[in-house]
Motif scaffolding. Structure first.
Motif, short mmCIF file in Angstrom:
data_model
loop_
_atom_site.label_atom_id
_atom_site.label_comp_id
_atom_site.label_asym_id
_atom_site.label_seq_id
_atom_site.Cartn_x
_atom_site.Cartn_y
_atom_site.Cartn_z
N LEU A 114 25.17 1.04 43.40
CA LEU A 114 23.96 1.42 42.68
C LEU A 114 22.67 1.06 43.43
O LEU A 114 21.63 1.66 43.19
CB LEU A 114 23.94 0.76 41.30
CG LEU A 114 25.17 1.05 40.42
CD1 LEU A 114 25.10 0.23 39.15
CD2 LEU A 114 25.27 2.54 40.10
N ALA A 115 22.73 0.09 44.31
CA ALA A 115 21.53 -0.37 45.03
C ALA A 115 21.44 0.20 46.44
O ALA A 115 20.38 0.15 47.05
CB ALA A 115 21.50 -1.89 45.08
N ASN A 116 22.56 0.71 46.95
CA ASN A 116 22.59 1.26 48.30
C ASN A 116 23.24 2.63 48.30
O ASN A 116 24.13 2.91 47.49
CB ASN A 116 23.38 0.34 49.24
CG ASN A 116 22.76 -1.04 49.37
OD1 ASN A 116 23.03 -1.93 48.57
ND2 ASN A 116 21.93 -1.22 50.37
N SER A 171 13.75 3.22 44.94
CA SER A 171 13.97 4.39 44.08
C SER A 171 14.38 3.98 42.68
O SER A 171 13.99 4.60 41.69
CB SER A 171 15.04 5.29 44.69
OG SER A 171 14.64 5.77 45.96
N LEU A 172 15.14 2.90 42.60
CA LEU A 172 15.63 2.45 41.30
C LEU A 172 14.54 1.83 40.44
O LEU A 172 14.72 1.65 39.23
CB LEU A 172 16.77 1.45 41.49
CG LEU A 172 18.05 2.01 42.12
CD1 LEU A 172 19.08 0.90 42.31
CD2 LEU A 172 18.64 3.12 41.28
N GLU A 173 13.42 1.48 41.06
CA GLU A 173 12.32 0.89 40.30
C GLU A 173 11.56 1.94 39.50
O GLU A 173 10.85 1.61 38.56
CB GLU A 173 11.37 0.16 41.25
CG GLU A 173 11.98 -1.07 41.91
CD GLU A 173 12.44 -2.11 40.91
OE1 GLU A 173 11.71 -2.36 39.93
OE2 GLU A 173 13.55 -2.64 41.08
N ASN A 174 11.68 3.19 39.89
CA ASN A 174 10.98 4.28 39.20
C ASN A 174 11.88 4.84 38.11
O ASN A 174 12.82 5.58 38.37
CB ASN A 174 10.60 5.37 40.19
CG ASN A 174 9.71 6.43 39.56
OD1 ASN A 174 9.58 6.51 38.34
ND2 ASN A 174 9.09 7.25 40.41
N MET A 175 11.61 4.47 36.86
CA MET A 175 12.47 4.85 35.75
C MET A 175 12.25 6.28 35.28
O MET A 175 12.91 6.74 34.35
CB MET A 175 12.24 3.89 34.57
CG MET A 175 12.70 2.47 34.83
SD MET A 175 14.51 2.31 34.92
CE MET A 175 14.76 2.24 36.70
N GLN A 209 17.11 5.56 34.76
CA GLN A 209 17.31 4.69 33.60
C GLN A 209 18.81 4.45 33.37
O GLN A 209 19.23 3.33 33.06
CB GLN A 209 16.70 5.31 32.35
CG GLN A 209 15.22 5.02 32.16
CD GLN A 209 14.74 5.51 30.81
OE1 GLN A 209 14.87 6.68 30.47
NE2 GLN A 209 14.20 4.60 30.02
N THR A 210 19.60 5.50 33.50
CA THR A 210 21.04 5.37 33.31
C THR A 210 21.65 4.50 34.39
O THR A 210 22.49 3.62 34.12
CB THR A 210 21.71 6.76 33.30
OG1 THR A 210 21.22 7.51 32.19
CG2 THR A 210 23.22 6.65 33.19
N ILE A 211 21.25 4.72 35.63
CA ILE A 211 21.77 3.92 36.74
C ILE A 211 21.37 2.46 36.57
O ILE A 211 22.17 1.55 36.80
CB ILE A 211 21.27 4.49 38.09
CG1 ILE A 211 21.93 5.85 38.33
CG2 ILE A 211 21.58 3.53 39.24
CD1 ILE A 211 21.38 6.61 39.51
N LYS A 212 20.15 2.22 36.12
CA LYS A 212 19.70 0.84 35.87
C LYS A 212 20.52 0.23 34.74
O LYS A 212 20.91 -0.96 34.80
CB LYS A 212 18.22 0.83 35.50
CG LYS A 212 17.64 -0.52 35.08
CD LYS A 212 17.57 -1.48 36.24
CE LYS A 212 16.61 -2.64 35.96
NZ LYS A 212 16.83 -3.35 34.71
N LEU A 213 20.83 1.00 33.69
CA LEU A 213 21.63 0.48 32.58
C LEU A 213 23.05 0.15 33.04
O LEU A 213 23.60 -0.88 32.63
CB LEU A 213 21.67 1.48 31.43
CG LEU A 213 22.50 1.05 30.21
CD1 LEU A 213 21.98 -0.26 29.62
CD2 LEU A 213 22.51 2.14 29.15
#
Length: 259
Positions: free
Chosen positions: A155-157, A168-172, A202-206
């Motif tokens: 998810l982070a790479n 990219s993950l910081e932008n929800m 948002q889904t990836i962050k969840l």
């Protein structure tokens, strides 16, 4: 050669009819191994096994080694989880957890985390009375099990080139490329090299948060319900692709209660 006895705490994952009087019980043992055993006479109304070997139950069992299957000699209830079985929504919520463990664990594979994590999950399901959080708990358990058995999504790479995608993950408010085949998020440069589909940040962050959050703290996560719904659908497809099994109980949950 004398038969070997196995004395262990376990969770009842599945029950299968063997004969008019006997059942095959699938257990998740405290060391994370799956063991299948015959409970002789368990289908008789007078059997003491009948109430002690219900689905979801946490039990202390004595199993004797048999030719093909173990034999249940003794069973003692540690926690029955009767509040789950008596509530249809809780039952439907907890059933995918049992089905995934039934299909994904093996007698030769040990993981103590699976057992304790599932006990923690059942404890929370029994306490919770909110449909939204039950759904989040179900989703969290499925993702955690996949992670423990070697199918944690990247998810982070970028799952193709390995580049850091933290920014990219910081932008929800954006959608990201995700590849089930490659096992995670895919950067823009690599998206033309593999089959991808769009998934909200948002889904990836969840998904990330559910992997790393204790069950008792999941109620503190604040996300829209449609994000949890998308994550539940992700679980269904991820398990089919990587574990190689179609989850009937999960499909039923999604179609009737989950989303």
């Amino acid at each position: 050669m004398a038969s070997k006895d196995l004395h262990t705490n376990a969770i009842v994952l599945h029950k299968t009819k063997l004969s008019e009087t006997d059942l095959i019980i699938t257990f998740l043992c405290e060391d994370g191994r799956q063991v299948r055993a015959v409970a002789k006479g368990a289908r008789k109304p007078s059997s003491t096994f009948a109430s002690r070997l219900e689905l979801f139950s946490n039990v202390e069992v004595l199993l004797a080694e048999g030719k093909n299957l173990h034999i249940v000699r003794e069973a003692k209830i540690i926690k029955a989880y009767s509040k789950i079985r008596s509530d249809i929504e809780k039952t439907v919520c907890a059933s995918p957890a049992m089905e995934l463990l039934d299909k994904a664990t093996r007698q030769s594979f040990e993981s103590e985390n699976l057992y304790q994590m599932t006990i923690n999950f059942l404890n929370e399901v029994e306490k919770i009375h909110d449909s939204f959080y039950l759904k989040a708990l179900c989703t969290a358990h499925l993702i955690k099990v996949c992670s423990f058995i070697g199918f944690r999504p990247s998810l982070a790479n970028c799952s193709v080139c390995g580049d850091d995608m933290g920014d990219s993950l910081e932008n929800m408010h954006i959608n990201l490329n995700f590849s089930y085949e490659d096992g995670g998020v895919v950067c823009l440069r690599c998206s033309s090299k593999t089959e991808v589909e769009k998934m909200s940040a948002q889904t990836i962050k969840l998904i990330h948060d559910l992997i790393h959050t204790k069950f008792e703290d999941i109620k503190l996560i604040r996300v829209p319900e449609d994000v949890v719904d998308e994550t539940l659908h992700f679980c269904k497809k991820w398990i089919l692709y990587h574990v190689g099994t179609s989850m009937k109980s999960l499909s039923f949950y999604i179609d009737n209660i989950g989303s």
